[in-house]
Design a protein around this motif. Structure first.
Motif, PDB file in Angstrom:
ATOM      1  N   SER A  70     -78.759  92.121 -60.290  1.00 22.64           N
ATOM      2  CA  SER A  70     -78.563  93.560 -60.435  1.00 22.64           C
ATOM      3  C   SER A  70     -79.817  94.264 -60.953  1.00 22.64           C
ATOM      4  O   SER A  70     -79.830  95.472 -61.067  1.00 22.64           O
ATOM      5  CB  SER A  70     -77.380  93.878 -61.365  1.00 22.64           C
ATOM      6  OG  SER A  70     -76.906  95.172 -61.101  1.00 22.64           O
ATOM      7  N   ALA A 132     -79.301 105.430 -64.546  1.00 21.19           N
ATOM      8  CA  ALA A 132     -78.152 106.077 -65.171  1.00 21.19           C
ATOM      9  C   ALA A 132     -78.371 107.586 -65.285  1.00 21.19           C
ATOM     10  O   ALA A 132     -77.444 108.384 -65.117  1.00 21.19           O
ATOM     11  CB  ALA A 132     -77.909 105.477 -66.551  1.00 21.19           C
ATOM     12  N   GLU A 135     -77.742 109.088 -61.938  1.00 25.99           N
ATOM     13  CA  GLU A 135     -76.289 109.200 -61.713  1.00 25.99           C
ATOM     14  C   GLU A 135     -75.764 110.460 -62.388  1.00 25.99           C
ATOM     15  O   GLU A 135     -74.985 111.219 -61.809  1.00 25.99           O
ATOM     16  CB  GLU A 135     -75.550 108.004 -62.345  1.00 25.99           C
ATOM     17  CG  GLU A 135     -75.782 106.681 -61.673  1.00 25.99           C
ATOM     18  CD  GLU A 135     -75.132 105.548 -62.483  1.00 25.99           C
ATOM     19  OE1 GLU A 135     -74.093 105.781 -63.118  1.00 25.99           O
ATOM     20  OE2 GLU A 135     -75.678 104.433 -62.481  1.00 25.99           O
ATOM     21  N   HIS A 163     -71.194  98.963 -61.680  1.00 28.28           N
ATOM     22  CA  HIS A 163     -72.012  98.852 -62.879  1.00 28.28           C
ATOM     23  C   HIS A 163     -71.409  99.771 -63.936  1.00 28.28           C
ATOM     24  O   HIS A 163     -70.919 100.852 -63.621  1.00 28.28           O
ATOM     25  CB  HIS A 163     -73.427  99.319 -62.521  1.00 28.28           C
ATOM     26  CG  HIS A 163     -74.469  98.951 -63.533  1.00 28.28           C
ATOM     27  ND1 HIS A 163     -74.851  99.789 -64.540  1.00 28.28           N
ATOM     28  CD2 HIS A 163     -75.212  97.832 -63.673  1.00 28.28           C
ATOM     29  CE1 HIS A 163     -75.791  99.204 -65.265  1.00 28.28           C
ATOM     30  NE2 HIS A 163     -76.039  98.023 -64.765  1.00 28.28           N
ATOM     31  N   THR A 165     -72.604 101.792 -65.905  1.00 30.79           N
ATOM     32  CA  THR A 165     -73.142 103.151 -65.998  1.00 30.79           C
ATOM     33  C   THR A 165     -72.344 104.128 -65.133  1.00 30.79           C
ATOM     34  O   THR A 165     -72.341 105.324 -65.418  1.00 30.79           O
ATOM     35  CB  THR A 165     -74.629 103.192 -65.565  1.00 30.79           C
ATOM     36  OG1 THR A 165     -74.753 102.544 -64.303  1.00 30.79           O
ATOM     37  CG2 THR A 165     -75.514 102.508 -66.578  1.00 30.79           C
ATOM     38  N   THR A 210     -71.727 101.295 -54.874  1.00 29.30           N
ATOM     39  CA  THR A 210     -72.954 100.507 -54.768  1.00 29.30           C
ATOM     40  C   THR A 210     -72.833  99.680 -53.496  1.00 29.30           C
ATOM     41  O   THR A 210     -71.808  99.038 -53.291  1.00 29.30           O
ATOM     42  CB  THR A 210     -73.098  99.568 -55.989  1.00 29.30           C
ATOM     43  OG1 THR A 210     -72.884 100.327 -57.172  1.00 29.30           O
ATOM     44  CG2 THR A 210     -74.459  98.933 -56.048  1.00 29.30           C
ATOM     45  N   THR A 214     -71.937  94.835 -56.221  1.00 27.06           N
ATOM     46  CA  THR A 214     -72.502  93.966 -57.258  1.00 27.06           C
ATOM     47  C   THR A 214     -72.160  92.487 -57.045  1.00 27.06           C
ATOM     48  O   THR A 214     -72.624  91.630 -57.785  1.00 27.06           O
ATOM     49  CB  THR A 214     -72.030  94.399 -58.657  1.00 27.06           C
ATOM     50  OG1 THR A 214     -70.607  94.325 -58.676  1.00 27.06           O
ATOM     51  CG2 THR A 214     -72.452  95.825 -58.961  1.00 27.06           C
ATOM     52  N   ASP A 239     -75.000 104.525 -55.374  1.00 27.00           N
ATOM     53  CA  ASP A 239     -75.774 103.892 -56.429  1.00 27.00           C
ATOM     54  C   ASP A 239     -76.756 102.962 -55.728  1.00 27.00           C
ATOM     55  O   ASP A 239     -76.375 101.923 -55.185  1.00 27.00           O
ATOM     56  CB  ASP A 239     -74.824 103.115 -57.363  1.00 27.00           C
ATOM     57  CG  ASP A 239     -75.558 102.370 -58.470  1.00 27.00           C
ATOM     58  OD1 ASP A 239     -76.708 101.960 -58.242  1.00 27.00           O
ATOM     59  OD2 ASP A 239     -74.977 102.198 -59.551  1.00 27.00           O
ATOM     60  N   ALA A 241     -79.127 101.000 -56.707  1.00 26.32           N
ATOM     61  CA  ALA A 241     -79.782  99.923 -57.452  1.00 26.32           C
ATOM     62  C   ALA A 241     -79.986  98.676 -56.583  1.00 26.32           C
ATOM     63  O   ALA A 241     -80.869  97.871 -56.850  1.00 26.32           O
ATOM     64  CB  ALA A 241     -78.976  99.574 -58.695  1.00 26.32           C
ATOM     65  N   ASN A 263     -83.657 103.176 -58.120  1.00 28.08           N
ATOM     66  CA  ASN A 263     -84.347 102.756 -59.341  1.00 28.08           C
ATOM     67  C   ASN A 263     -85.757 102.377 -58.910  1.00 28.08           C
ATOM     68  O   ASN A 263     -85.966 101.253 -58.448  1.00 28.08           O
ATOM     69  CB  ASN A 263     -83.645 101.566 -59.982  1.00 28.08           C
ATOM     70  CG  ASN A 263     -82.170 101.826 -60.228  1.00 28.08           C
ATOM     71  OD1 ASN A 263     -81.409 102.040 -59.286  1.00 28.08           O
ATOM     72  ND2 ASN A 263     -81.766 101.829 -61.475  1.00 28.08           N
ATOM     73  N   HIS A 265     -88.043 101.634 -60.660  1.00 23.36           N
ATOM     74  CA  HIS A 265     -88.463 100.514 -61.512  1.00 23.36           C
ATOM     75  C   HIS A 265     -87.744  99.215 -61.148  1.00 23.36           C
ATOM     76  O   HIS A 265     -87.950  98.205 -61.796  1.00 23.36           O
ATOM     77  CB  HIS A 265     -88.244 100.857 -62.986  1.00 23.36           C
ATOM     78  CG  HIS A 265     -86.893 101.435 -63.257  1.00 23.36           C
ATOM     79  ND1 HIS A 265     -86.590 102.744 -62.972  1.00 23.36           N
ATOM     80  CD2 HIS A 265     -85.761 100.909 -63.736  1.00 23.36           C
ATOM     81  CE1 HIS A 265     -85.327 102.983 -63.299  1.00 23.36           C
ATOM     82  NE2 HIS A 265     -84.798 101.876 -63.750  1.00 23.36           N
ATOM     83  N   LYS A 266     -86.891  99.225 -60.157  1.00 19.78           N
ATOM     84  CA  LYS A 266     -86.338  97.956 -59.661  1.00 19.78           C
ATOM     85  C   LYS A 266     -86.932  97.670 -58.279  1.00 19.78           C
ATOM     86  O   LYS A 266     -87.669  96.726 -58.085  1.00 19.78           O
ATOM     87  CB  LYS A 266     -84.809  98.030 -59.562  1.00 19.78           C
ATOM     88  CG  LYS A 266     -84.111  98.059 -60.904  1.00 19.78           C
ATOM     89  CD  LYS A 266     -82.590  98.078 -60.754  1.00 19.78           C
ATOM     90  CE  LYS A 266     -81.936  98.184 -62.129  1.00 19.78           C
ATOM     91  NZ  LYS A 266     -80.485  98.399 -62.053  1.00 19.78           N
TER      92      LYS A 266
HETATM   93  C1  LIG Z   1     -79.531  98.883 -63.065  1.00 18.91           C
HETATM   94  C2  LIG Z   1     -78.358  99.502 -62.480  1.00 18.91           C
HETATM   95  C3  LIG Z   1     -77.965 100.819 -62.815  1.00 18.91           C
HETATM   96  C4  LIG Z   1     -78.623 101.622 -63.922  1.00 18.91           C
HETATM   97  O1  LIG Z   1     -79.981 101.808 -63.778  1.00 18.91           O
HETATM   98  P1  LIG Z   1     -80.948 101.995 -65.039  1.00 18.91           P
HETATM   99  O2  LIG Z   1     -82.258 102.329 -64.435  1.00 18.91           O
HETATM  100  O3  LIG Z   1     -80.919 100.713 -65.800  1.00 18.91           O
HETATM  101  O4  LIG Z   1     -80.376 103.132 -65.854  1.00 18.91           O
HETATM  102  C5  LIG Z   1     -76.898 101.371 -62.146  1.00 18.91           C
HETATM  103  N1  LIG Z   1     -76.212 100.674 -61.213  1.00 18.91           N
HETATM  104  C6  LIG Z   1     -76.541  99.404 -60.881  1.00 18.91           C
HETATM  105  C7  LIG Z   1     -75.748  98.690 -59.807  1.00 18.91           C
HETATM  106  C8  LIG Z   1     -77.619  98.775 -61.506  1.00 18.91           C
HETATM  107  O5  LIG Z   1     -77.937  97.517 -61.196  1.00 18.91           O
END
Ligand SMILES: *Cc1c(COP(=O)(O)O)cnc(C)c1O
Length: 477
Positions: A70, A132, A135, A163, A165, A210, A214, A239, A241, A263, A265-266
């Motif tokens: 995740s 988050a 979102e 998730h 969040t 998502t 997940t 979402d 992510a 994200n 950063h992901k």
């Molecule tokens: C990481 C994640 C989030 C939240 O993202 P952040 O950048 O950590 O706030 C939301 N949903 C999923 C499925 C995630 O993996």
């Protein structure tokens, strides 16, 4: 390990400043502290050793396999760091006039264009600082949309695999989550969805989804899901992510979504995990763009500017225009991979996950027996019941062996879950080594469960009370 202040010895120094040749001014008494501050006095050698020792206690992608499901803990190419740290970018001030900063604005606009292409959205905003946060902005935009239309809607559909969040965002917007149970495969149960829509007629703000979910499974009925929600007048939130699994191959906009967060950063190359700056870029369809947070990037002729939004905006959510160096890394990443490289990146992520899942499935029970997308979830439910060896025990054993453990106890719908996301940046040799290591630890656990649950023995802390550690952290000396 001792703190710097505990290593302090009066008189030790680690700086060599010449005495100044500027006349000294005395600070007026009312501004002076009563006692000098307590600061560590330490030599440069000790200072270096201190930070080196701290560094060697952490674990990062540069140290080894980092399969945190995740989170997409991929290796981030150094070229992206280099680009984002060019002095032409880092030397700018956000209050400089637009005429002096056309270069960086152009870079932001270009990143937005690429991400619109990747997501199938019409507009992007880089102001949210995390997923988050993205979102939250998006749901506030949905809320504003219905307020403008004079509709009172408060219910948001959230699958039980979501998730944390997602439901948290719903609460923070003053709305209510409607829990959608998954079916046996771990996907949205269409009968449950229809029932939830029927039970909340006229009240549904929309759905937060998502995809792949997940559990690492692509929602087969995705078009039907978004169609049903739209038919009820609701909106669809993606979402993003897990975009690492599908980038360049299929687009949230084409699946029927109105708003998405990414994200950066992901998926798009910014080191994360330690809570550093991030970017939860949001994309939306045309009819929502007036609600985007202020400010926005605007273009007139060829002149770019950061401008205040109109009065329908949800407002300001961060100072200036967000964490721009994260955006620059994403731009560098997208451009260095190129239009053919991005889909290949995702395909490799999926291939790696399937290879590892296959190599582990002889011993470990998988939440889903078919092919997975970019991650998969294993369950230690049986081992916990029959041998008292839990997912946590296995994770602690991994730490003892210098390995980074996968995400555990998420998603909540899988008992004793271990969620593994190898990412595309691992080679076959690493995946094979990891499979051997996991399988060997599994065998050790089954051969001698009493001994196995005593891990970890070699880490600085063993098994802290996790609730207390999170709720009442002792962070002061
Ligand atoms: C990481 C994640 C989030 C939240 O993202 P952040 O950048 O950590 O706030 C939301 N949903 C999923 C499925 C995630 O993996």
């Amino acid at each position: 390990m001792k703190l710097l202040i505990e290593k302090s010895v009066p008189g030790r120094r680690s700086h060599y400043l010449e005495p100044g040749d500027v006349p000294q001014k005395k600070v007026p008494d009312k501004f002076r502290r009563a006692k000098p501050p307590i600061l560590p006095e330490i030599s440069e050698t000790e200072l270096c050793r201190h930070y080196s020792a701290l560094e060697s206690r952490t674990f990062g992608v540069n140290d080894g396999f980092y399969p945190l499901g995740s989170c997409t803990m991929k290796y981030n190419p150094k070229i992206n760091e280099k680009v984002s740290s060019l002095p032409g970018f880092t030397g700018l001030h956000p209050l400089q006039p637009a005429s002096e900063v056309q270069g960086i604005l152009k870079a932001i606009a270009l990143t937005a264009d690429y991400l619109k292409e990747i997501t199938g959205m019409d507009h992007m905003s880089f102001t949210p600082a995390a997923g988050a946060h993205g979102e939250l902005c998006s749901l506030m935009m949905f809320k504003r949309h219905f307020e403008t239309k004079g509709e009172k809607r408060t219910k948001v559909l959230v699958p039980d695999s979501a998730h944390g969040t997602n439901p948290a965002t719903v609460s923070m917007c003053g709305m209510e989550s409607v829990n959608l149970p998954s079916n046996a495969k771990g996907c949205v149960d269409m009968d449950e969805l229809r029932a939830a829509i029927a039970a909340n007629k006229g009240q549904i703000v929309g759905i937060m989804l998502t995809n792949p979910n997940t559990l690492g499974i692509f929602e087969e009925d995705i078009e039907e899901i978004t169609r049903l929600v739209h038919e009820e007048g609701g909106l669809c939130y993606y979402d993003g992510a897990n975009l690492n699994a599908i980038a360049g191959t299929i687009r949230p906009g084409d699946m029927g979504f109105d708003c998405v967060h990414l994200n950066l950063h992901k998926t798009f190359s910014t080191p994360h995990g330690g809570g550093g700056p991030g970017c939860g870029a949001i994309g939306c369809k045309d009819f929502l763009h007036e609600y985007l947070p202020t400010p926005i990037l605007t273009r007139e002729e060829n002149f770019l500017e950061i401008s205040e939004q109109g009065d329908k905006t949800i407002g300001r959510i961060l100072s200036f225009y967000g964490n721009i160096l994260v955006v620059l890394r994403a731009l560098s990443y997208i451009m260095s991979y190129g239009g053919n490289g991005i889909p290949l990146m995702s395909k490799h992520a999926v291939l790696n996950a399937n290879y590892l899942q296959h190599r582990l499935s002889e011993r470990f029970a998988m939440s889903n027996t078919g092919l997975c997308m970019h991650e998969f979830v294993m369950s230690m439910e049986k081992e916990a019941a029959e041998h008292n060896v839990t997912a946590k025990d296995l994770a602690k054993a991994m730490l003892d062996h210098g390995m980074m453990a996968p995400t555990i106890y998420f998603p909540l719908i899988v008992k004793e879950a271990l969620m593994v996301e190898p990412t595309e940046t691992e080679g076959k040799e690493t995946l094979d080594q990891v499979a051997d290591d996991y399988n060997r630890l599994y065998d050790e656990a089954m051969a001698n469960p009493e001994k196995f649950v005593k891990h970890p023995q070699n880490t600085p802390i063993g098994r802290p009370d996790e609730v207390l550690a999170a709720r009442k952290p002792k962070v002061v000396w």
